[in-house]
Each structure stands twice: as C-alpha cells, then as structure tokens.
Design a protein around this motif. Structure first.
Motif, PDB file in Angstrom:
ATOM      1  N   GLU C  63       0.832  -1.200   0.000  1.00 47.62           N
ATOM      2  CA  GLU C  63       0.000   0.000   0.000  1.00 47.62           C
ATOM      3  C   GLU C  63       0.871   1.255   0.000  1.00 47.62           C
ATOM      4  OE1 GLU C  63      -2.800  -0.205   3.241  1.00 47.62           O
ATOM      5  OE2 GLU C  63      -3.657  -2.002   2.291  1.00 47.62           O
ATOM      6  N   ARG C  64       1.915   1.223   0.785  1.00 51.26           N
ATOM      7  CA  ARG C  64       2.814   2.379   0.853  1.00 51.26           C
ATOM      8  C   ARG C  64       3.513   2.613  -0.486  1.00 51.26           C
ATOM      9  NH1 ARG C  64       5.660   1.952   6.806  1.00 51.26           N
ATOM     10  NH2 ARG C  64       3.884   2.744   7.973  1.00 51.26           N
ATOM     11  N   MET C  65       3.876   1.492  -1.127  1.00 41.96           N
ATOM     12  CA  MET C  65       4.510   1.610  -2.444  1.00 41.96           C
ATOM     13  C   MET C  65       3.521   2.231  -3.442  1.00 41.96           C
ATOM     14  SD  MET C  65       6.027  -1.467  -4.769  1.00 41.96           S
ATOM     15  CE  MET C  65       4.381  -2.032  -5.170  1.00 41.96           C
ATOM     16  N   ILE C  66       2.272   1.797  -3.349  1.00 43.20           N
ATOM     17  CA  ILE C  66       1.244   2.324  -4.255  1.00 43.20           C
ATOM     18  C   ILE C  66       1.011   3.812  -3.975  1.00 43.20           C
ATOM     19  CG2 ILE C  66      -1.231   2.172  -4.833  1.00 43.20           C
ATOM     20  CD1 ILE C  66      -0.885  -0.908  -4.406  1.00 43.20           C
ATOM     21  N   GLN C  67       1.042   4.160  -2.684  1.00 41.07           N
ATOM     22  CA  GLN C  67       0.897   5.583  -2.321  1.00 41.07           C
ATOM     23  C   GLN C  67       1.979   6.427  -2.997  1.00 41.07           C
ATOM     24  OE1 GLN C  67       0.905   6.494   1.842  1.00 41.07           O
ATOM     25  NE2 GLN C  67      -0.988   5.319   2.208  1.00 41.07           N
ATOM     26  N   GLN C  68       3.196   5.912  -2.962  1.00 38.83           N
ATOM     27  CA  GLN C  68       4.307   6.631  -3.611  1.00 38.83           C
ATOM     28  C   GLN C  68       4.051   6.753  -5.111  1.00 38.83           C
ATOM     29  OE1 GLN C  68       8.290   5.278  -3.012  1.00 38.83           O
ATOM     30  NE2 GLN C  68       8.426   6.199  -0.974  1.00 38.83           N
TER      31      GLN C  68
END
Lengths: 329, 151, 104
Positions: C63-68
C-alpha cells in the motif's frame, strides 16, 4: 481418449503473432518467445528435493555418532588432564583449596582433642608414606552421623563422627587416615578436579552447539560412567599405598580390614544413606580380599596385635565434651 | 532424571505429531497440485505478446515451524555436518504450499497462467538461540487473465 | 493502479517511466501469537498467526509503495519485488519495490 482430453486441458497454448518491428521500447521481447509456445505443467515425481531415508534411522546414526565422538574426545582430554594435573605445584593447590572448598571448615584450628589426636596419628603415617616436601596434611573432625571420610584439595582430610564411632582400634583409624593421605600423595583431588573441569568444559561446548539444555543431560549421564571408572582405579591405588604405610608403621596390616567391614555393614543394614563419596569406591568385599592378599605377600614382622584407641576417645567424639560444638550442617 | 524423561517425551511427541502433520500435509499438497495443474506457473519474465490481457499480482505465503524431534536431529547434524535432511522436507513443504496458495489466488482471479514466479524464503528467529524455529516462504508472480468474451 | 512483477504487459504500452517506488513496514511479533508459536515449536506445523501477520505487513508495504506511485502520478507499478529482512530479534522488515510507470 480421456487422457488426451486431460492433457489438452493442462497445456495452455498461447499463440504469438509474429511481429516485424519492436513494439515495446528498444528490444523486441517477442523474439524471446517461440511462436505457438505451449505452456505445460507436467507432474514432477516426489522425493527429489527431500530425503527418502527414514527419520528414525538418521536419528539413531546421529545420536550414536555424536555420543561416540564426544565420549572419545572427553576420554582423551580427561586422561590428558589427569596426567598434567600432577605437575601443578602443591602451593597452587593449597591456594585453590581455599576457594574451592568454600563451605567446609578448612581454616579451622586443631583445637579439639580429637583433631589433635588424629593429626598426631596422621603425622606418623605421613612420615611412613614419604610425602614430597611442601605437602601438608591437615585433619579436620566433623561432628556428623554420616559414615564418611574424605580428602580434598590442599591436603585437607575430613573425618566424620559416624565413621570414627564404629572403628574399634587405632589400626582401623590409621587405615582410614593412610588411605586418605595416599589420595593426597597421588594428587588425586587435583587430578579429579582437572578431569571434572575438562569434562564440564566439553559438556558446555557440546550443549552450546546444540543449543539444547536437555542434550547435555543425556551426555552427562553417559560421560559420568567413565569418570566413575577412573575414581575406582584411584581408590585401588590409595588402598595399596595405605597398606604399605601401615605395614611399615605397625609391622603388620591386621585390623585394616576392620574399616571395610564397618563400611560393608553400614551399607547392608541400610542405616547409612550411602554417602556420595563411597558410591565411587570399589566393593568393600573386594577390598577386604585385597588386604588378605597383601597379608600373604607381606608376613607380619612384629607382634600382630592391634593398638587400642586412647581411653578418652569416645568422649572426644562428643564435641560438647571438647567444649566446642561445631560440625557440618 | 526427570529432565531426561521430559526431554524424551518431547522428542517422542515431536516425532509423532510432526510426522503425522508432515504426511498429512504432503497428501494435501499432492491433491491440490493435481487440482491446480491447469494453471502453469513459469519463471519467465516475458509473457507471450498476445492481444491485451489483464494482469494481476498474486501471492501466497506460509510460515511453517519445525517440530522438536527435527530440531534436535538438526542440532546433532550441526556437530557433524552434511545434509540436514530434517529441514529439507520443511522447506519443500513450505515452498509448495506457498505456490499452491498463490495459484489458488490466481484461480480466484480467473487467471490461467502465472509468469515470473519469485520465491522468497526467510527464517523466523525464535527465542534467544538463533536456531531455525520456523521458515516463511512467499511465492509471487503475475497472473494473466484472459479478457471476457464481451468486451 | 496496476501492480505486477513482469516488465511488459501484453497489449499495453509504457508512455512514461517514473522511477523507483518503494514501501516498507517493520513489524514486531505479537506476544499472544508467540505463545502459540512456542507450542507449535514442539509439534511442528503451520504457524497461522505468523502467516497472517506477515501477510498483513506485506500488504501494508505494498500500500505504501502504491501511495508513492500515486504521488508521482503513475498508473502502474511494474517489476515489483518483495524482500524480507530481520532487523532485530523479533522484528522484521517487509519491503516492496518496483518501477512506477504511466501506461497508455
């Protein structure tokens, strides 16, 4: 027919159109794939990545191998320690004794009449056994019911009331003292300690490698038997030296067997909670036989009568009479 | 002595339950592999260049612990060296289970082939000693999903 | 957001590369789960608690990667990789990274 149908199902064929020009970036990735490539998913037989050997068989082999190797190493090391410990100077041993024998009244002055008597007797035996210079023997009296006597580091001997009460004459007391002094003479306490240290070290190393507190239990139990065996050899050596000393002191070894008869009785009637010390000793019966064999080889040169104990001996044994109440807890 | 009895009991329990669990697990793995045989999983990075397809990242992971008996055998093996067969089956089971879970996810997506399979193995340190207590295996890849007929 | 671990997607063209995006999550083990795991250490078998825990943290990393990726205006992340490393006793880092791109 069913076979071909199922294999059809397992094979996914994805048709690739031939592309004349690169479509994605600079490389024509499509060239990496063959045309009309088929992706199949055949079954791979079991047991290629895993061992088919029964786990219990491996377990048995490993336990046997490791125990054998550990035993061999420990035996070699303990033998080495046994040989080398003799070269530790006695002064070092005495300094060690003050630390190791903590809890035992080692520093006690010979203020009791019984201790004075025992030390006088010990001095006579020391003279006969020709102890190396610098070796000191100190006898301590322990007011306890335990039928026991032992020698420890630094030339300290401990005589228990339980044993002394049962000895009828001086010759038997002398046999106990001579036996314990012989232990000191042959440096048995320091040798046992060296062995014990090596053994403990080996066990510690093995258990830390295994990372299992239970494993060292198994190893300690098997290893203990070898240590026991060595101690028995030392007992025989001490017995032999003691008999020679008694023979020179009294001209005969009559009455020496009295000690072992007392021990035998004490063990038989169960009144004695077999002290740890004696559990490693050879059977009393065999030791009596050993004395008789010695008598055959060494005929009495003097009047074969036993020396009586001093008249006040029995009163000395009760510490209250000596004015000092102290003993092993 | 009591320690020895506890130790042997743990060893026997570990062996009994561990072996039962392993055989059961293998049976289930073989059964499910058969069911999911129609979804091939390949380690190729480049999918065939067909008409547009949908893609999705699928993954499956599992943490499996080794039993007391195997840990002891592996500990002994540590002293001698050689093949630690006790852990081989553990890792084999974990990898196959992870791949199966990934394929199950792919099936839920309606996918038909998985590309670029990657397997990630890590040991979970348990307790003070750094012995292998459990392993985690994660399998992931990209599933190609054929577009629906009606587009 | 399209997330995949292959580099090319059949039928789709990359119009813009936006560089590396990453997401990570460091988790410690849970005490309750640890007790169960202790039991399982005797009998062997799957540690479901741990499986879930690691899955959750991996999802968080993703999810954090997608946020980036969203922050840089990408609509897909290609060539995604996962990596796990134990940072300290009882704590593990789950890490996901990939290339953020714009697909046509």
């Amino acid at each position: 027919m069913g076979d071909t149908a199922s294999s059809k199902m397992h094979e996914k064929s994805l048709y690739i159109k031939h592309l004349s020009r690169p479509r994605y970036g600079l490389t024509d990735f499509s060239r990496l794939n063959n045309h009309r490539m088929k992706y199949s998913n055949p079954e791979i037989p079991e047991g290629i990545n895993t061992s088919t050997q029964h786990p219990l068989k491996e377990f048995a082999l490993l336990v046997g191998g490791v125990l054998g190797a550990v035993l061999a190493v420990v035996m070699v090391l303990t033998l080495l320690a046994d040989r080398l410990a003799v070269y530790i100077p006695f002064e070092v041993e005495m300094r060690l004794a003050s630390r190791v024998t903590e809890g035992l009244p080692v520093e006690e002055v010979k203020s009791l009449p019984i201790e004075a008597y025992l030390n006088r007797l010990a001095d006579k035996i020391v003279a006969e056994q020709k102890l190396p210079p610098g070796m000191q023997i100190t006898v301590h009296y322990v007011d306890d019911d335990l039928v026991n006597a032992f020698a420890t580091l630094g030339g300290h001997l401990f005589m228990f009331r339980g044993l002394l009460e049962k000895l009828p004459h001086e010759n038997a007391v002398a046999m106990v003292l001579a036996h314990e002094i012989a232990h000191i003479k042959h440096r048995h306490p320091i040798r046992s300690m060296g062995r014990g240290m090596i053994f403990g070290l080996a066990i510690g190393m093995v258990s830390s490698t295994l990372g299992n507190a239970m494993t060292d239990r198994v190893l300690a139990n098997t290893g203990g038997l070898t240590v026991l065996k060595f101690s028995r050899d030392q007992e025989w050596e001490a017995d032999q030296t003691a008999l020679h000393a008694l023979y020179q002191l009294y001209g005969h070894v009559d009455g020496a067997d009295r000690l072992f008869k007392v021990l035998e009785q004490a063990t038989e009637n169960g009144s004695l909670q077999t002290p740890e010390f004696f559990s490693t000793h050879p059977l009393s019966k065999r030791r009596i036989d050993n004395i008789h064999a010695f008598q055959v080889g060494h005929p009495a040169t003097a009047d074969a009568t036993v020396v009586a104990l001093p008249e006040q001996f029995s009163t000395w044994l009760i510490p209250a009479a000596g004015g000092q109440a102290e003993g092993m807890p | 002595m009591i320690d020895l009895i506890i130790f042997l009991a743990l060893l026997a329990l570990g062996y009994g339950f561990g072996r039962y669990a392993e055989l059961k697990h293998y049976r289930s793995i073989i059964q499910r592999e058969k069911e999911l045989r129609d979804i091939p999983a390949v380690a190729t990075k480049f999918p065939p260049l067909t008409k547009a397809v949908d893609v999705a990242l699928v993954s499956g992971s599992v943490v499996i612990s080794v039993d007391y008996f195997k840990r002891f055998v592996a500990g002994l093996r540590n002293l001698i060296g050689g093949r630690v067969t006790a852990y081989e089956s553990l890792l084999d089971r974990a990898r196959r289970e992870a791949i199966l879970r990934m394929k199950e996810e792919a099936r839920a997506f309606g996918g038909h082939i998985i590309f670029n399979i990657k397997l990630e193995t890590s040991s979970i340190h348990k307790g003070r000693k750094n012995g292998v207590g459990a392993v985690e295996v994660m399998a992931y890849g990209t599933v190609l999903i054929k577009p629906r007929k009606i587009s | 957001m399209l997330v995949t671990n292959i580099e090319i997607i059949p039928g789709k063209r990359i119009t813009k590369h936006l560089g590396l995006v990453q997401g990570s999550s460091v988790r410690a083990k849970h005490l309750g789960r640890d007790i169960m795991a202790g039991l399982k250490n005797i009998f062997g078998g799957e540690l479901k608690g741990y499986t879930e825990l690691l899955q959750e943290s991996r999802e968080e990393a993703m999810e954090r990667m997608i946020q980036q990726a969203e922050a840089v205006g990408a609509n897909a992340v290609l060539n995604v990789r996962f990596s796990t490393s134990s940072v300290a006793a009882g704590a593990a880092e789950l890490f996901a990274y990939g290339t953020a791109v714009v697909l046509e």
